[in-house]
Design a protein around this motif. Structure first.
Motif, PDB file in Angstrom:
ATOM      1  N   MET A   1       4.715  22.935  16.040  1.00 58.43           N
ATOM      2  CA  MET A   1       4.135  22.825  17.360  1.00 58.43           C
ATOM      3  C   MET A   1       3.035  21.762  17.365  1.00 58.43           C
ATOM      4  SD  MET A   1       5.881  24.890  19.193  1.00 58.43           S
ATOM      5  CE  MET A   1       4.968  25.157  20.681  1.00 58.43           C
ATOM      6  N   SER A   2       2.215  21.737  16.331  1.00 62.52           N
ATOM      7  CA  SER A   2       1.112  20.776  16.269  1.00 62.52           C
ATOM      8  C   SER A   2       1.635  19.347  16.249  1.00 62.52           C
ATOM      9  CB  SER A   2       0.238  21.039  15.048  1.00 62.52           C
ATOM     10  OG  SER A   2      -0.364  22.308  15.140  1.00 62.52           O
ATOM     11  N   ALA A   3       2.681  19.124  15.457  1.00 62.89           N
ATOM     12  CA  ALA A   3       3.260  17.777  15.381  1.00 62.89           C
ATOM     13  C   ALA A   3       3.803  17.360  16.740  1.00 62.89           C
ATOM     14  CB  ALA A   3       4.360  17.729  14.323  1.00 62.89           C
ATOM     15  N   GLY A   4       4.368  18.286  17.481  1.00 64.53           N
ATOM     16  CA  GLY A   4       4.890  18.004  18.809  1.00 64.53           C
ATOM     17  C   GLY A   4       3.814  17.612  19.804  1.00 64.53           C
ATOM     18  N   HIS A   5       2.569  17.955  19.477  1.00 67.23           N
ATOM     19  CA  HIS A   5       1.443  17.600  20.338  1.00 67.23           C
ATOM     20  C   HIS A   5       0.648  16.432  19.776  1.00 67.23           C
ATOM     21  CE1 HIS A   5       1.914  20.878  23.188  1.00 67.23           C
ATOM     22  NE2 HIS A   5       2.170  21.664  22.166  1.00 67.23           N
ATOM     23  N   GLY A   6       1.261  15.706  18.820  1.00 68.99           N
ATOM     24  CA  GLY A   6       0.648  14.486  18.321  1.00 68.99           C
ATOM     25  C   GLY A   6      -0.133  14.596  17.024  1.00 68.99           C
ATOM     26  N   ALA A   7      -0.306  15.792  16.496  1.00 66.38           N
ATOM     27  CA  ALA A   7      -1.049  15.932  15.238  1.00 66.38           C
ATOM     28  C   ALA A   7      -0.183  15.465  14.069  1.00 66.38           C
ATOM     29  CB  ALA A   7      -1.455  17.386  15.019  1.00 66.38           C
ATOM     30  N   LYS A   8      -0.820  14.907  13.068  1.00 70.79           N
ATOM     31  CA  LYS A   8      -0.118  14.529  11.842  1.00 70.79           C
ATOM     32  C   LYS A   8      -0.037  15.780  10.969  1.00 70.79           C
ATOM     33  CE  LYS A   8      -0.064  10.948   8.339  1.00 70.79           C
ATOM     34  NZ  LYS A   8      -0.761   9.791   7.796  1.00 70.79           N
ATOM     35  N   VAL A   9       1.195  16.225  10.683  1.00 74.65           N
ATOM     36  CA  VAL A   9       1.404  17.502  10.000  1.00 74.65           C
ATOM     37  C   VAL A   9       2.278  17.296   8.766  1.00 74.65           C
ATOM     38  CG1 VAL A   9       2.336  19.849  10.209  1.00 74.65           C
ATOM     39  CG2 VAL A   9       1.251  18.748  12.187  1.00 74.65           C
ATOM     40  N   ALA A  10       1.878  17.936   7.672  1.00 77.91           N
ATOM     41  CA  ALA A  10       2.676  17.943   6.452  1.00 77.91           C
ATOM     42  C   ALA A  10       2.756  19.368   5.934  1.00 77.91           C
ATOM     43  CB  ALA A  10       2.068  17.034   5.391  1.00 77.91           C
ATOM     44  N   ILE A  11       3.872  19.677   5.304  1.00 81.50           N
ATOM     45  CA  ILE A  11       4.084  20.999   4.721  1.00 81.50           C
ATOM     46  C   ILE A  11       4.477  20.814   3.266  1.00 81.50           C
ATOM     47  CG2 ILE A  11       5.623  23.000   4.694  1.00 81.50           C
ATOM     48  CD1 ILE A  11       5.766  22.865   7.701  1.00 81.50           C
ATOM     49  N   CYS A  12       3.923  21.664   2.428  1.00 78.05           N
ATOM     50  CA  CYS A  12       4.300  21.708   1.023  1.00 78.05           C
ATOM     51  C   CYS A  12       5.110  22.982   0.830  1.00 78.05           C
ATOM     52  CB  CYS A  12       3.036  21.725   0.156  1.00 78.05           C
ATOM     53  SG  CYS A  12       3.390  21.890  -1.588  1.00 78.05           S
ATOM     54  N   GLU A  13       6.332  22.839   0.361  1.00 77.52           N
ATOM     55  CA  GLU A  13       7.215  23.999   0.186  1.00 77.52           C
ATOM     56  C   GLU A  13       7.943  23.864  -1.140  1.00 77.52           C
ATOM     57  OE1 GLU A  13       8.314  27.331   0.477  1.00 77.52           O
ATOM     58  OE2 GLU A  13       7.993  26.863   2.581  1.00 77.52           O
ATOM     59  N   LEU A  14       8.092  24.978  -1.826  1.00 81.60           N
ATOM     60  CA  LEU A  14       8.837  24.973  -3.079  1.00 81.60           C
ATOM     61  C   LEU A  14      10.309  24.691  -2.806  1.00 81.60           C
ATOM     62  CD1 LEU A  14       7.198  28.103  -4.748  1.00 81.60           C
ATOM     63  CD2 LEU A  14       6.773  25.697  -5.290  1.00 81.60           C
ATOM     64  N   PRO A  15      11.039  24.112  -3.769  1.00 83.49           N
ATOM     65  CA  PRO A  15      12.464  23.847  -3.571  1.00 83.49           C
ATOM     66  C   PRO A  15      13.242  25.144  -3.328  1.00 83.49           C
ATOM     67  CG  PRO A  15      11.663  22.830  -5.598  1.00 83.49           C
ATOM     68  CD  PRO A  15      10.565  23.685  -5.072  1.00 83.49           C
ATOM     69  N   PHE A  16      14.334  25.025  -2.602  1.00 83.84           N
ATOM     70  CA  PHE A  16      15.143  26.186  -2.218  1.00 83.84           C
ATOM     71  C   PHE A  16      15.810  26.848  -3.416  1.00 83.84           C
ATOM     72  CE2 PHE A  16      19.351  27.890  -1.350  1.00 83.84           C
ATOM     73  CZ  PHE A  16      19.026  28.925  -0.478  1.00 83.84           C
ATOM     74  N   HIS A  17      15.798  28.171  -3.376  1.00 83.89           N
ATOM     75  CA  HIS A  17      16.614  29.009  -4.262  1.00 83.89           C
ATOM     76  C   HIS A  17      16.657  30.394  -3.643  1.00 83.89           C
ATOM     77  CE1 HIS A  17      18.100  31.185  -7.777  1.00 83.89           C
ATOM     78  NE2 HIS A  17      18.572  30.018  -8.157  1.00 83.89           N
ATOM     79  N   GLY A  96       8.651  15.854  13.553  1.00 87.96           N
ATOM     80  CA  GLY A  96       7.694  14.884  13.031  1.00 87.96           C
ATOM     81  C   GLY A  96       6.847  15.398  11.877  1.00 87.96           C
ATOM     82  N   VAL A  97       7.263  16.496  11.275  1.00 90.45           N
ATOM     83  CA  VAL A  97       6.537  17.076  10.142  1.00 90.45           C
ATOM     84  C   VAL A  97       7.037  16.445   8.848  1.00 90.45           C
ATOM     85  CG1 VAL A  97       6.097  19.210   8.853  1.00 90.45           C
ATOM     86  CG2 VAL A  97       6.187  19.258  11.358  1.00 90.45           C
ATOM     87  N   THR A  98       6.103  16.077   7.971  1.00 90.89           N
ATOM     88  CA  THR A  98       6.458  15.558   6.658  1.00 90.89           C
ATOM     89  C   THR A  98       6.543  16.728   5.685  1.00 90.89           C
ATOM     90  OG1 THR A  98       5.285  13.504   7.114  1.00 90.89           O
ATOM     91  CG2 THR A  98       5.780  13.975   4.811  1.00 90.89           C
ATOM     92  N   LEU A  99       7.654  16.834   4.974  1.00 86.84           N
ATOM     93  CA  LEU A  99       7.856  17.920   4.025  1.00 86.84           C
ATOM     94  C   LEU A  99       7.739  17.381   2.603  1.00 86.84           C
ATOM     95  CD1 LEU A  99       8.772  20.847   3.300  1.00 86.84           C
ATOM     96  CD2 LEU A  99      11.116  19.988   3.407  1.00 86.84           C
ATOM     97  N   PHE A 100       6.891  18.006   1.816  1.00 90.07           N
ATOM     98  CA  PHE A 100       6.762  17.674   0.400  1.00 90.07           C
ATOM     99  C   PHE A 100       7.279  18.858  -0.399  1.00 90.07           C
ATOM    100  CE2 PHE A 100       3.446  15.147   2.421  1.00 90.07           C
ATOM    101  CZ  PHE A 100       3.712  13.895   1.888  1.00 90.07           C
ATOM    102  N   GLU A 101       8.315  18.623  -1.226  1.00 90.39           N
ATOM    103  CA  GLU A 101       8.835  19.707  -2.057  1.00 90.39           C
ATOM    104  C   GLU A 101       8.070  19.757  -3.359  1.00 90.39           C
ATOM    105  OE1 GLU A 101      13.242  21.061  -0.848  1.00 90.39           O
ATOM    106  OE2 GLU A 101      13.127  19.600  -2.454  1.00 90.39           O
ATOM    107  N   GLY A 102       7.426  20.885  -3.559  1.00 89.88           N
ATOM    108  CA  GLY A 102       6.645  21.084  -4.762  1.00 89.88           C
ATOM    109  C   GLY A 102       5.642  22.191  -4.547  1.00 89.88           C
ATOM    110  N   ALA A 103       4.679  22.258  -5.448  1.00 90.47           N
ATOM    111  CA  ALA A 103       3.651  23.297  -5.386  1.00 90.47           C
ATOM    112  C   ALA A 103       2.330  22.682  -4.956  1.00 90.47           C
ATOM    113  CB  ALA A 103       3.501  23.962  -6.751  1.00 90.47           C
ATOM    114  N   GLY A 104       1.663  23.316  -4.010  1.00 90.27           N
ATOM    115  CA  GLY A 104       0.385  22.823  -3.510  1.00 90.27           C
ATOM    116  C   GLY A 104      -0.777  23.604  -4.089  1.00 90.27           C
ATOM    117  N   LYS A 105      -1.891  22.912  -4.198  1.00 90.36           N
ATOM    118  CA  LYS A 105      -3.109  23.532  -4.719  1.00 90.36           C
ATOM    119  C   LYS A 105      -4.283  22.980  -3.922  1.00 90.36           C
ATOM    120  CE  LYS A 105      -5.786  23.795  -8.996  1.00 90.36           C
ATOM    121  NZ  LYS A 105      -5.837  23.335 -10.391  1.00 90.36           N
TER     122      LYS A 105
END
Length: 171
Positions: A1-17, A96-105
């Protein structure tokens, strides 16, 4: 939703399993990958035998014996949750969300370090960080826990279980 309103958004998610761990996860969350959706697929699959038998009383004839293939049911369940993981990735990308596959800290109140699956480490700074960690199934610390499996594993068993005991908790 934030990206749809112009915010720069990124998500860090572990790879699928299908089975979560410290290094594996996926887009869609527990319900889609390890809960509601796979459970419903298995429940629907379990209900057909009675329907096939009852249909004979309503004029239906089925040539040959009706058989059940557990491995095919599990394979199809895994295909569906894999497809849904891809759907969620496309929804994020299309928003418009950037997805990074990996672990975030979290390094400090405005810095996130991401350990990508490629081995690369990236740092990002931002004004706001939203933490949405989700949850993981854990084994109770009780005698015999080495014989137990989590609900993640139960929804992905290679062999059809002939007997089971379920221990649940909603704390």
């Amino acid at each position: 939703m934030s990206a749809g309103h112009g915010a720069k958004v990124a998500i860090c998610e572990l790879p699928f399993h299908p089975i979560s761990s410290e290094k594996l996860g996926g887009c869609g969350g527990t319900c889609v990958i390890r809960g509601c959706v796979p459970k419903k697929i298995l429940v629907y699959g379990s209900s057909f035998h009675g329907e096939f038998e009852d249909s004979k009383n309503f004029g239906w004839d089925m040539p040959g014996e009706i058989t059940f293939d557990w491995k095919r049911l599990i394979e199809n369940k895994t295909k569906e949750i894999t497809r849904l993981n891809g759907v969620y990735k496309r929804i994020l990308a299309n928003a418009g969300v950037t997805l990074f596959e990996g672990a975030g800290k979290i390094i400090d109140p405005h810095t996130v370090e991401v350990h990508l699956t490629t081995g690369e480490i990236k740092r990002f700074t931002t004004k706001h960080i939203l933490i949405a960690t989700g949850s993981s199934a854990v084994l109770l610390d009780i005698p015999g826990k080495e014989l137990a499996i989590t609900s993640d594993h139960a929804l992905s068993l290679e062999d059809f279980p002939r007997r089971s005991v379920i221990e649940g908790n909603s704390t």
